[in-house]
Write a protein that holds these residues in place. Structure first.
Motif, mmCIF file in Angstrom:
data_model
loop_
_atom_site.group_PDB
_atom_site.id
_atom_site.type_symbol
_atom_site.label_atom_id
_atom_site.label_comp_id
_atom_site.label_asym_id
_atom_site.label_seq_id
_atom_site.Cartn_x
_atom_site.Cartn_y
_atom_site.Cartn_z
ATOM 1 N N ALA A 264 -9.639 -12.642 13.595
ATOM 2 C CA ALA A 264 -8.654 -12.297 14.609
ATOM 3 C C ALA A 264 -7.544 -11.402 14.064
ATOM 4 N N ARG A 265 -7.107 -11.640 12.822
ATOM 5 C CA ARG A 265 -5.896 -10.982 12.319
ATOM 6 C C ARG A 265 -6.155 -9.923 11.258
ATOM 7 N N CYS A 266 -7.163 -10.080 10.467
ATOM 8 C CA CYS A 266 -7.310 -9.261 9.267
ATOM 9 C C CYS A 266 -8.430 -8.235 9.387
ATOM 10 N N LEU A 267 -9.433 -8.550 10.189
ATOM 11 C CA LEU A 267 -10.581 -7.659 10.350
ATOM 12 C C LEU A 267 -10.204 -6.231 10.734
ATOM 13 N N PRO A 268 -9.171 -6.018 11.592
ATOM 14 C CA PRO A 268 -8.862 -4.636 11.983
ATOM 15 C C PRO A 268 -8.649 -3.721 10.788
ATOM 16 N N CYS A 269 -8.057 -4.209 9.722
ATOM 17 C CA CYS A 269 -7.868 -3.384 8.526
ATOM 18 C C CYS A 269 -8.921 -3.687 7.462
ATOM 19 N N HIS A 270 -9.110 -4.980 7.170
ATOM 20 C CA HIS A 270 -9.954 -5.328 6.021
ATOM 21 C C HIS A 270 -11.440 -5.257 6.317
ATOM 22 N N GLY A 271 -11.820 -5.222 7.597
ATOM 23 C CA GLY A 271 -13.232 -5.123 7.945
ATOM 24 C C GLY A 271 -13.918 -6.471 7.923
ATOM 25 N N GLY B 72 0.241 5.090 4.185
ATOM 26 C CA GLY B 72 0.516 4.393 2.938
ATOM 27 C C GLY B 72 -0.758 4.094 2.159
ATOM 28 N N PRO B 73 -0.631 3.226 1.154
ATOM 29 C CA PRO B 73 -1.785 2.910 0.293
ATOM 30 C C PRO B 73 -2.958 2.388 1.120
ATOM 31 N N PRO B 74 -4.173 2.706 0.708
ATOM 32 C CA PRO B 74 -5.350 2.257 1.467
ATOM 33 C C PRO B 74 -5.505 0.737 1.413
ATOM 34 N N VAL B 75 -6.339 0.232 2.309
ATOM 35 C CA VAL B 75 -6.491 -1.215 2.452
ATOM 36 C C VAL B 75 -7.066 -1.844 1.182
ATOM 37 N N GLY B 76 -7.966 -1.148 0.544
ATOM 38 C CA GLY B 76 -8.594 -1.722 -0.651
ATOM 39 C C GLY B 76 -9.749 -2.640 -0.277
ATOM 40 N N GLU C 169 -11.759 -6.763 -9.203
ATOM 41 C CA GLU C 169 -10.360 -7.119 -9.469
ATOM 42 C C GLU C 169 -9.510 -6.923 -8.234
ATOM 43 N N TRP C 170 -8.571 -7.842 -8.044
ATOM 44 C CA TRP C 170 -7.621 -7.706 -6.958
ATOM 45 C C TRP C 170 -6.321 -7.154 -7.528
ATOM 46 N N LYS C 171 -5.790 -6.170 -6.826
ATOM 47 C CA LYS C 171 -4.570 -5.497 -7.257
ATOM 48 C C LYS C 171 -3.431 -6.491 -7.514
ATOM 49 N N HIS C 172 -3.309 -7.479 -6.638
ATOM 50 C CA HIS C 172 -2.169 -8.391 -6.724
ATOM 51 C C HIS C 172 -2.507 -9.720 -7.390
ATOM 52 N N GLY C 173 -3.641 -9.757 -8.081
ATOM 53 C CA GLY C 173 -4.002 -10.947 -8.835
ATOM 54 C C GLY C 173 -4.931 -11.865 -8.076
ATOM 55 N N ARG D 130 0.575 -15.710 -1.742
ATOM 56 C CA ARG D 130 1.874 -15.051 -1.640
ATOM 57 C C ARG D 130 1.750 -13.698 -0.938
ATOM 58 N N ILE D 131 0.727 -12.933 -1.286
ATOM 59 C CA ILE D 131 0.506 -11.633 -0.623
ATOM 60 C C ILE D 131 0.283 -11.837 0.872
ATOM 61 N N ILE D 132 -0.464 -12.875 1.224
ATOM 62 C CA ILE D 132 -0.719 -13.132 2.644
ATOM 63 C C ILE D 132 0.582 -13.551 3.335
ATOM 64 N N ARG D 133 1.376 -14.357 2.632
ATOM 65 C CA ARG D 133 2.608 -14.858 3.246
ATOM 66 C C ARG D 133 3.674 -13.767 3.330
ATOM 67 N N GLY E 289 3.288 -10.303 2.240
ATOM 68 C CA GLY E 289 2.847 -8.924 2.364
ATOM 69 C C GLY E 289 3.094 -8.136 1.081
ATOM 70 N N ALA E 290 2.734 -6.869 1.109
ATOM 71 C CA ALA E 290 2.957 -5.982 -0.027
ATOM 72 C C ALA E 290 3.909 -4.892 0.436
ATOM 73 N N SER E 291 5.133 -4.892 -0.103
ATOM 74 C CA SER E 291 6.139 -3.963 0.423
ATOM 75 C C SER E 291 5.702 -2.528 0.150
ATOM 76 N N GLY E 292 6.058 -1.657 1.070
ATOM 77 C CA GLY E 292 5.666 -0.251 0.953
ATOM 78 C C GLY E 292 4.234 0.005 1.384
ATOM 79 N N THR E 293 3.562 -1.034 1.890
ATOM 80 C CA THR E 293 2.203 -0.853 2.405
ATOM 81 C C THR E 293 2.124 -1.451 3.800
ATOM 82 N N ARG E 294 1.021 -1.213 4.471
ATOM 83 C CA ARG E 294 0.848 -1.752 5.808
ATOM 84 C C ARG E 294 0.404 -3.212 5.784
ATOM 85 N N MET E 295 0.279 -3.794 4.580
ATOM 86 C CA MET E 295 -0.023 -5.224 4.480
ATOM 87 C C MET E 295 1.270 -5.976 4.766
ATOM 88 N N GLN E 296 1.388 -6.479 5.990
ATOM 89 C CA GLN E 296 2.598 -7.183 6.375
ATOM 90 C C GLN E 296 2.543 -8.621 5.869
HETATM 91 C C1 HEC Z 1 -2.501 -3.306 9.276
HETATM 92 C C2 HEC Z 1 -3.549 -3.457 8.274
HETATM 93 C C3 HEC Z 1 -3.724 -4.796 7.584
HETATM 94 C C4 HEC Z 1 -3.907 -6.026 8.161
HETATM 95 C C5 HEC Z 1 -3.998 -6.381 9.648
HETATM 96 C C6 HEC Z 1 -4.059 -6.955 7.070
HETATM 97 N N1 HEC Z 1 -3.973 -6.321 5.887
HETATM 98 FE FE1 HEC Z 1 -4.206 -7.145 4.050
HETATM 99 N N2 HEC Z 1 -3.837 -5.349 3.174
HETATM 100 C C7 HEC Z 1 -3.602 -4.172 3.848
HETATM 101 C C8 HEC Z 1 -3.320 -3.118 2.889
HETATM 102 C C9 HEC Z 1 -2.997 -1.670 3.210
HETATM 103 C C10 HEC Z 1 -3.409 -3.717 1.610
HETATM 104 C C11 HEC Z 1 -3.200 -3.036 0.254
HETATM 105 C C12 HEC Z 1 -1.811 -3.345 -0.228
HETATM 106 C C13 HEC Z 1 -1.540 -2.675 -1.563
HETATM 107 O O1 HEC Z 1 -2.135 -1.653 -1.862
HETATM 108 O O2 HEC Z 1 -0.684 -3.214 -2.289
HETATM 109 C C14 HEC Z 1 -3.730 -5.124 1.836
HETATM 110 C C15 HEC Z 1 -3.887 -6.048 0.828
HETATM 111 C C16 HEC Z 1 -4.270 -7.361 1.012
HETATM 112 C C17 HEC Z 1 -4.515 -8.310 -0.054
HETATM 113 C C18 HEC Z 1 -4.358 -8.029 -1.552
HETATM 114 C C19 HEC Z 1 -5.630 -7.480 -2.126
HETATM 115 C C20 HEC Z 1 -5.514 -7.183 -3.600
HETATM 116 O O3 HEC Z 1 -6.292 -6.346 -4.063
HETATM 117 O O4 HEC Z 1 -4.693 -7.790 -4.283
HETATM 118 C C21 HEC Z 1 -4.907 -9.476 0.518
HETATM 119 C C22 HEC Z 1 -5.287 -10.760 -0.191
HETATM 120 C C23 HEC Z 1 -4.881 -9.271 1.947
HETATM 121 N N3 HEC Z 1 -4.490 -7.980 2.213
HETATM 122 C C24 HEC Z 1 -5.198 -10.234 2.860
HETATM 123 C C25 HEC Z 1 -5.029 -10.072 4.245
HETATM 124 C C26 HEC Z 1 -5.198 -11.132 5.196
HETATM 125 C C27 HEC Z 1 -5.638 -12.543 4.851
HETATM 126 C C28 HEC Z 1 -4.903 -10.608 6.421
HETATM 127 C C29 HEC Z 1 -4.903 -11.312 7.759
HETATM 128 C C30 HEC Z 1 -4.077 -12.485 7.879
HETATM 129 C C31 HEC Z 1 -4.575 -9.199 6.220
HETATM 130 N N4 HEC Z 1 -4.639 -8.919 4.900
HETATM 131 C C32 HEC Z 1 -4.261 -8.321 7.241
HETATM 132 C C33 HEC Z 1 -3.614 -3.991 5.211
HETATM 133 C C34 HEC Z 1 -3.761 -4.991 6.151
#
Ligand code: HEC
Length: 156
Positions: A67-74, A89-93, A99-103, A111-114, A116-123
């Motif tokens: 529901a929440r993550c597929l739009p970006c993460h596939g 901004g930075p690609p989804v990855g 290896e995961w960028k954030h460990g 923590r990344i899920i809670r 987000g990653a500042s400066g990226t679209r990962m909220q």
């Molecule tokens: C709007 C697009 C978007 C959505 C929606 C999104 N993400 Fe992300 N996500 C990103 C991007 C862009 C990054 C890369 C951040 C970076 O480069 O630091 C990322 C990074 C991550 C990472 C870190 C991966 C790494 O290599 O360390 C995790 C874990 C993650 N997302 C989980 C989730 C989860 C779980 C959800 C749903 C609850 C979610 N994301 C929803 C865009 C999105």
């Protein structure tokens, strides 16, 4: 005494019937269209693997992910969701990368899920998902990556 019969209401039944027929048809059309669209869309999401299907915790995480993550993460976490090519901004990855960028410690992933990653679209999802939900979706991220799920994520 037929002159006294009220004609008005009876005359109006004609058009009302036609209109209500169209409304009914339109509603049927929407219903059928919605059903077809639902089938088409749900057909594109394959059933979960058995290890996920028999585990309510992972099924919860999967539901959140779809529901929440597929739009970006596939669907498979490869970073190829329908929104992935649109974001700035930075690609989804690719979550299935070695290896995961954030460990890859559970605390780091949560923590990344809670937050987000500042400066990226990962909220940060901390205001949307409560801690057990964050843990469940984090666990599903490990599943997507083909890694074993850290036990600490359960019942934390
Ligand atoms: C709007 C697009 C978007 C959505 C929606 C999104 N993400 Fe992300 N996500 C990103 C991007 C862009 C990054 C890369 C951040 C970076 O480069 O630091 C990322 C990074 C991550 C990472 C870190 C991966 C790494 O290599 O360390 C995790 C874990 C993650 N997302 C989980 C989730 C989860 C779980 C959800 C749903 C609850 C979610 N994301 C929803 C865009 C999105």
């Amino acid at each position: 005494m037929t002159d006294d019969e009220p004609q008005g209401p009876r005359e109006r039944t004609g058009p009302d019937l036609v209109v209500s027929r169209w409304v009914l048809l339109a509603m049927l059309g929407l219903g059928v269209g919605g059903f077809v669209a639902f089938r088409l869309l749900s057909a594109s999401v394959p059933p979960p693997p058995p290890e996920v299907a028999r585990d309510p915790f992972l099924m919860q995480g999967r539901g959140i992910f779809l529901a929440r993550c597929l739009p970006c993460h596939g669907l498979e976490g490869k970073g190829d969701g329908p929104l992935a090519s649109q974001i700035t901004g930075p690609p989804v990855g690719n979550l299935t990368d070695a290896e995961w960028k954030h460990g890859d410690q559970p605390e780091q992933v949560v923590r990344i899920i809670r937050e987000g990653a500042s400066g990226t679209r990962m909220q940060g999802w901390g205001t949307v998902l409560d801690p057990p939900e964050q843990n469940a979706v984090a666990a599903y991220v490990y599943i997507l990556a083909g890694r074993s799920v850290p036990e600490g994520l359960r019942g934390k």
